[in-house]
Design a protein around this motif. Structure first.
Motif, PDB file in Angstrom:
ATOM      1  N   VAL A 114       0.694  -1.036  -0.199  1.00 26.06           N
ATOM      2  CA  VAL A 114       0.293  -0.139   0.584  1.00 26.06           C
ATOM      3  C   VAL A 114       1.271   1.502   0.194  1.00 26.06           C
ATOM      4  O   VAL A 114       1.811   1.424   1.160  1.00 26.06           O
ATOM      5  CB  VAL A 114      -0.604  -0.010   1.249  1.00 26.06           C
ATOM      6  CG1 VAL A 114      -2.400   1.118   1.013  1.00 26.06           C
ATOM      7  CG2 VAL A 114      -1.811  -0.967   1.291  1.00 26.06           C
TER       8      VAL A 114
ATOM      9  N   ALA B 267      -6.636  -0.408   0.197  1.00 29.66           N
ATOM     10  CA  ALA B 267      -5.893  -2.337   0.829  1.00 29.66           C
ATOM     11  C   ALA B 267      -7.098  -2.506   1.614  1.00 29.66           C
ATOM     12  O   ALA B 267      -6.964  -4.016   1.329  1.00 29.66           O
ATOM     13  CB  ALA B 267      -4.979  -1.542   1.075  1.00 29.66           C
TER      14      ALA B 267
ATOM     15  N   THR C 267       3.155  -1.047   4.510  1.00 27.38           N
ATOM     16  CA  THR C 267       2.030   0.010   3.088  1.00 27.38           C
ATOM     17  C   THR C 267       3.186   1.504   4.240  1.00 27.38           C
ATOM     18  O   THR C 267       4.424   1.579   4.813  1.00 27.38           O
ATOM     19  CB  THR C 267       1.289  -0.128   4.562  1.00 27.38           C
ATOM     20  OG1 THR C 267       0.673   1.306   4.674  1.00 27.38           O
ATOM     21  CG2 THR C 267       1.270  -0.693   6.306  1.00 27.38           C
TER      22      THR C 267
ATOM     23  N   GLY D  86      -0.458   4.546   7.790  1.00 28.83           N
ATOM     24  CA  GLY D  86      -1.200   3.049   6.837  1.00 28.83           C
ATOM     25  C   GLY D  86      -0.616   2.423   8.660  1.00 28.83           C
ATOM     26  O   GLY D  86      -0.764   0.716   8.886  1.00 28.83           O
TER      27      GLY D  86
END
Length: 68
Positions: free
Chosen positions: A14, A43, A59, A68
């Motif tokens: 991500v 995500a 992430t 994240g």
């Protein structure tokens, strides 16, 4: 899906920077099944709709809307 692909671990990556997603997913795709998402929201969608197990999450920590 060939036998090698069936044995790959799955990575959910991500990052809101498309260049980073492209570079890292390209580098890791030989050894991992790489799923990419450009936001935290995406995500969550990707992980919810993926039929298998996600073994690793990589992430970005700071992203718009959802970190994240």
């Amino acid at each position: 899906m060939d036998q090698r692909s069936a044995n790959k671990k799955t990575l959910l990556m991500v990052d809101d920077d498309p260049a980073i997603l492209k570079l890292l997913s390209g580098l890791l795709a030989d050894d991992l099944c790489v799923i990419t998402a450009d936001s935290g929201e995406r995500a969550l969608e990707q992980s919810g709709s993926f039929g298998g197990q996600i073994h690793l999450l990589l992430t970005d920590i700071t992203m718009p809307n959802m970190n994240g």
